[in-house]
Design a protein around this motif. Structure first.
Motif, PDB file in Angstrom:
ATOM      1  N   THR A 117       0.358  -1.547  -0.008  1.00 31.50           N
ATOM      2  CA  THR A 117       0.028   0.455  -0.152  1.00 31.50           C
ATOM      3  C   THR A 117       0.698   1.253  -0.247  1.00 31.50           C
ATOM      4  O   THR A 117       2.397   0.916   0.422  1.00 31.50           O
ATOM      5  CB  THR A 117      -1.056   0.077   1.111  1.00 31.50           C
ATOM      6  N   LYS A 118       0.514   2.523  -0.033  1.00 33.95           N
ATOM      7  CA  LYS A 118       1.771   4.039  -0.591  1.00 33.95           C
ATOM      8  C   LYS A 118       1.604   3.980   1.274  1.00 33.95           C
ATOM      9  O   LYS A 118       2.938   4.487   1.407  1.00 33.95           O
ATOM     10  CB  LYS A 118      -0.117   4.718  -0.138  1.00 33.95           C
ATOM     11  N   LYS A 119       1.294   3.391   2.068  1.00 32.76           N
ATOM     12  CA  LYS A 119       1.362   3.960   3.831  1.00 32.76           C
ATOM     13  C   LYS A 119       2.615   2.728   3.426  1.00 32.76           C
ATOM     14  O   LYS A 119       3.698   3.102   4.163  1.00 32.76           O
ATOM     15  CB  LYS A 119       0.634   3.439   5.035  1.00 32.76           C
ATOM     16  N   GLN A 120       2.982   1.184   3.294  1.00 32.18           N
ATOM     17  CA  GLN A 120       3.447   0.214   3.599  1.00 32.18           C
ATOM     18  C   GLN A 120       4.780   0.263   3.225  1.00 32.18           C
ATOM     19  O   GLN A 120       5.907   0.302   2.962  1.00 32.18           O
ATOM     20  CB  GLN A 120       3.206  -0.952   3.355  1.00 32.18           C
ATOM     21  N   ASN A 147      11.002   5.061   3.915  1.00 38.99           N
ATOM     22  CA  ASN A 147      11.748   5.719   4.995  1.00 38.99           C
ATOM     23  C   ASN A 147      12.887   4.805   5.820  1.00 38.99           C
ATOM     24  O   ASN A 147      13.745   5.192   6.239  1.00 38.99           O
ATOM     25  CB  ASN A 147      11.087   6.147   6.127  1.00 38.99           C
ATOM     26  N   ASP A 163       5.959   3.846   2.007  1.00 38.26           N
ATOM     27  CA  ASP A 163       5.970   5.338   2.274  1.00 38.26           C
ATOM     28  C   ASP A 163       7.322   4.240   3.489  1.00 38.26           C
ATOM     29  O   ASP A 163       8.687   5.431   3.731  1.00 38.26           O
ATOM     30  CB  ASP A 163       5.262   6.368   2.859  1.00 38.26           C
ATOM     31  N   THR A 164       6.561   3.736   4.648  1.00 42.41           N
ATOM     32  CA  THR A 164       7.354   2.705   5.481  1.00 42.41           C
ATOM     33  C   THR A 164       8.924   2.345   5.093  1.00 42.41           C
ATOM     34  O   THR A 164       9.197   2.873   5.311  1.00 42.41           O
ATOM     35  CB  THR A 164       6.543   2.238   6.420  1.00 42.41           C
ATOM     36  N   GLU A 165       8.974   1.587   4.278  1.00 43.75           N
ATOM     37  CA  GLU A 165      10.176   0.630   3.703  1.00 43.75           C
ATOM     38  C   GLU A 165      10.826   2.064   3.230  1.00 43.75           C
ATOM     39  O   GLU A 165      11.825   1.895   3.365  1.00 43.75           O
ATOM     40  CB  GLU A 165       9.545  -0.349   1.909  1.00 43.75           C
TER      41      GLU A 165
END
Length: 101
Positions: free
Chosen positions: A65-68, A74, A70-72
């Motif tokens: 997902t977009k959130k996942q 970061n 972005d987390t990766e």
């Protein structure tokens, strides 16, 4: 002599080479190994070994997902800032070793 039928399969050259090396050490011709595999498929009524993704499989971009994502990203940026970097040669060797690519 029993009747036979031909089976043609496309296989990556390096995998074929590695398999031939192992089978040669065992004294088993490739055609016999394929025949043994197919007999086991019939006897087991399925693939005669467990098929699953490796525990350390790389993350597939398309599955995030977009959130996942972005987390990766970061995590990666934090590693760069902390000096945790590897040369492309090192990464390539590890990918080949761990994932056969």
């Amino acid at each position: 002599m029993a009747r036979t039928s031909n089976v043609f399969a496309r296989v990556e050259p390096e995998i074929k080479k590695q398999a031939e090396e192992v089978l040669n050490q065992l004294g088993i011709p490739m055609s016999n190994a394929v025949g043994m595999f197919l007999r086991q498929v019939v006897l087991q009524r399925g693939i005669p070994f467990e098929i699953k993704l490796p525990a350390n499989a790389p993350i597939a971009f398309g599955a995030l997902t977009k959130k996942q994502f972005d987390t990766e990203m970061n995590k990666g940026m934090d590693d760069i800032k902390a000096g945790k970097v590897y040369s492309s040669d090192t990464v390539e060797k590890e990918m080949k070793r761990d994932f056969g690519v």
